[in-house]
Structure formats: C-alpha cells, structure tokens
Design a protein around this motif. Structure first.
Motif, PDB file in Angstrom:
ATOM      1  N   HIS A   2      72.062   5.486  -9.064  1.00 32.58           N
ATOM      2  CA  HIS A   2      71.632   4.546  -8.044  1.00 32.58           C
ATOM      3  C   HIS A   2      72.630   3.395  -7.956  1.00 32.58           C
ATOM      4  O   HIS A   2      73.122   2.915  -8.971  1.00 32.58           O
ATOM      5  CB  HIS A   2      70.250   3.990  -8.369  1.00 32.58           C
ATOM      6  CG  HIS A   2      69.210   5.047  -8.459  1.00 32.58           C
ATOM      7  ND1 HIS A   2      68.734   5.722  -7.368  1.00 32.58           N
ATOM      8  CD2 HIS A   2      68.565   5.562  -9.518  1.00 32.58           C
ATOM      9  CE1 HIS A   2      67.840   6.592  -7.742  1.00 32.58           C
ATOM     10  NE2 HIS A   2      67.722   6.522  -9.045  1.00 32.58           N
ATOM     11  N   HIS A  31      67.958   6.675 -16.467  1.00 35.81           N
ATOM     12  CA  HIS A  31      68.258   6.244 -15.096  1.00 35.81           C
ATOM     13  C   HIS A  31      69.627   5.569 -15.099  1.00 35.81           C
ATOM     14  O   HIS A  31      69.812   4.528 -15.710  1.00 35.81           O
ATOM     15  CB  HIS A  31      67.204   5.262 -14.580  1.00 35.81           C
ATOM     16  CG  HIS A  31      65.858   5.882 -14.450  1.00 35.81           C
ATOM     17  ND1 HIS A  31      65.557   6.828 -13.503  1.00 35.81           N
ATOM     18  CD2 HIS A  31      64.728   5.699 -15.167  1.00 35.81           C
ATOM     19  CE1 HIS A  31      64.299   7.200 -13.634  1.00 35.81           C
ATOM     20  NE2 HIS A  31      63.784   6.530 -14.634  1.00 35.81           N
ATOM     21  N   PHE A  33      72.638   3.691 -13.134  1.00 34.88           N
ATOM     22  CA  PHE A  33      72.933   2.928 -11.933  1.00 34.88           C
ATOM     23  C   PHE A  33      74.175   2.090 -12.131  1.00 34.88           C
ATOM     24  O   PHE A  33      74.557   1.785 -13.256  1.00 34.88           O
ATOM     25  CB  PHE A  33      71.747   2.067 -11.492  1.00 34.88           C
ATOM     26  CG  PHE A  33      71.185   1.155 -12.538  1.00 34.88           C
ATOM     27  CD1 PHE A  33      71.743  -0.080 -12.775  1.00 34.88           C
ATOM     28  CD2 PHE A  33      70.079   1.533 -13.285  1.00 34.88           C
ATOM     29  CE1 PHE A  33      71.222  -0.942 -13.724  1.00 34.88           C
ATOM     30  CE2 PHE A  33      69.546   0.685 -14.238  1.00 34.88           C
ATOM     31  CZ  PHE A  33      70.118  -0.550 -14.454  1.00 34.88           C
ATOM     32  N   ASP A  56      71.448   1.504  -2.862  1.00 38.73           N
ATOM     33  CA  ASP A  56      70.079   2.012  -2.822  1.00 38.73           C
ATOM     34  C   ASP A  56      69.103   0.850  -2.919  1.00 38.73           C
ATOM     35  O   ASP A  56      68.000   0.921  -2.397  1.00 38.73           O
ATOM     36  CB  ASP A  56      69.832   2.977  -3.991  1.00 38.73           C
ATOM     37  CG  ASP A  56      70.734   4.186  -3.922  1.00 38.73           C
ATOM     38  OD1 ASP A  56      70.749   4.853  -2.874  1.00 38.73           O
ATOM     39  OD2 ASP A  56      71.440   4.458  -4.911  1.00 38.73           O
ATOM     40  N   CYS A  83      68.068   0.885   2.623  1.00 39.16           N
ATOM     41  CA  CYS A  83      68.049   0.498   1.211  1.00 39.16           C
ATOM     42  C   CYS A  83      66.821  -0.370   0.934  1.00 39.16           C
ATOM     43  O   CYS A  83      66.302  -1.042   1.816  1.00 39.16           O
ATOM     44  CB  CYS A  83      69.335  -0.217   0.819  1.00 39.16           C
ATOM     45  SG  CYS A  83      69.478  -1.924   1.351  1.00 39.16           S
ATOM     46  N   TRP A 127      61.830   6.737  -5.898  1.00 34.44           N
ATOM     47  CA  TRP A 127      63.036   7.545  -5.715  1.00 34.44           C
ATOM     48  C   TRP A 127      62.854   8.922  -6.331  1.00 34.44           C
ATOM     49  O   TRP A 127      63.301   9.913  -5.788  1.00 34.44           O
ATOM     50  CB  TRP A 127      64.252   6.855  -6.324  1.00 34.44           C
ATOM     51  CG  TRP A 127      64.749   5.683  -5.538  1.00 34.44           C
ATOM     52  CD1 TRP A 127      64.681   5.505  -4.180  1.00 34.44           C
ATOM     53  CD2 TRP A 127      65.373   4.511  -6.051  1.00 34.44           C
ATOM     54  NE1 TRP A 127      65.235   4.307  -3.831  1.00 34.44           N
ATOM     55  CE2 TRP A 127      65.665   3.667  -4.952  1.00 34.44           C
ATOM     56  CE3 TRP A 127      65.715   4.092  -7.326  1.00 34.44           C
ATOM     57  CZ2 TRP A 127      66.295   2.447  -5.096  1.00 34.44           C
ATOM     58  CZ3 TRP A 127      66.337   2.862  -7.471  1.00 34.44           C
ATOM     59  CH2 TRP A 127      66.622   2.056  -6.369  1.00 34.44           C
TER      60      TRP A 127
END
Length: 167
Positions: A2, A31, A33, A56, A83, A127
């Motif tokens: 992300h 996760h 990002f 995002d 976004c 998401w």
C-alpha cells in the motif's frame, strides 16, 4: 503493498505521523506499505496529476498555506482519485466538509496511536475484502459463492466442470 502519503506543512507533524505509521508497520509485518511525505499540497497534487504517484491512503492536514486540505481533497476527487483520505487538523470546524469530499476519517491533532491505529486497522480490513476474489457457481440448483483462494484445481469433463478445493 500500500502507498501512503502524508501531507502537512509542519515538519514536526510529518515526522510524528510518519513515526506512527512506522510503528504500526512494525506491529503488523504482514502489511507492507511505503510512505511518501509532502510538505506542500501543490507538490502532492502535481505528482497525482502527472500520474507518477497514486496513494492508497492520504493523511492530509487541513490548514496549509497554499490551499486547505478540503480544497486539495476536492481536487483529488475531481481528478478521479478514489484513495482513502484521513483529514488531520487541530480544529473540529471542518468535520462536515470533510465528509463532503469523501474523507474516510477526521482526526484531531495531536494524532496518537490510540486514534490512528484503529483507522488503519479498518482501512486494511476494507482493502483485504476488496482484494478477495469470489466465483459464483450453480450446483444442484443452488448458487454458491466460493473464494478463489479455496480453489486448487479445475477439470472439464464433457459439459461438466469439476472443482477441487483446499478443504
């Protein structure tokens, strides 16, 4: 992965918000990002207009010298950006305007782990749901919804299909 953008004209606030995001990433290593910082809303809007960057999630301060975060969010929406926007400010005065530009959240400064982390949890869950793919199958007169990640193999046998699932 992300892409997360932070836009605030105060360097100290940028540093704090970035550190909170890094702390969140440490607690949620599954996760991934990347964070990009903007001290100027016009720079943010320009890279999005050029299509060289599309976050995002955008953590956006409302009070900035060039234009407000509300105005920037409106421009983003006009550019077609979907976004998620979290507006961050020291004032409660713009909450209604925030939701008018499709902001996901409105946080008051100082932002803390207690206020930001639940927002990030919610967005990551959303998401995850959007990424999950499903197929609809008709079998024995019923329609079944099957997650794509449960399907191991498919076979064609004449006019029939045979599916093998993980379970």
């Amino acid at each position: 992965m992300h892409l997360i953008a932070i836009c605030d004209d105060e360097t100290e606030e940028l540093n704090k918000t970035e550190q909170l995001l890094l702390d969140y990433g440490d607690k949620h290593p599954d996760h991934v990002f990347t964070i990009k910082r903007f001290e100027n809303v016009n720079d943010l809007l320009q890279v999005i207009k050029d299509k060289s960057y599309m976050p995002d999630l955008l953590l956006l301060d409302i009070y900035m010298p060039e234009k407000t975060g509300i105005e920037a969010a409106q421009e983003l929406r006009e550019l077609g950006s979907d976004c998620r926007i979290v507006l961050i400010t020291a004032s409660e005065d713009h909450a209604l305007e925030a939701f008018g530009v499709g902001a996901s959240q409105y946080l008051l400064k100082p932002v803390s782990e207690q206020t930001l982390f639940p927002v990030l949890d919610s967005l990551l869950e959303e998401w995850g749901r959007r990424k999950k793919k499903y197929f609809l199958f008709r079998s024995e007169g019923k329609i079944s919804k099957v997650s794509a990640d449960r399907i191991v193999c498919c076979e064609a046998q004449g006019k029939r299909q045979r599916l093998y699932f993980t379970d």
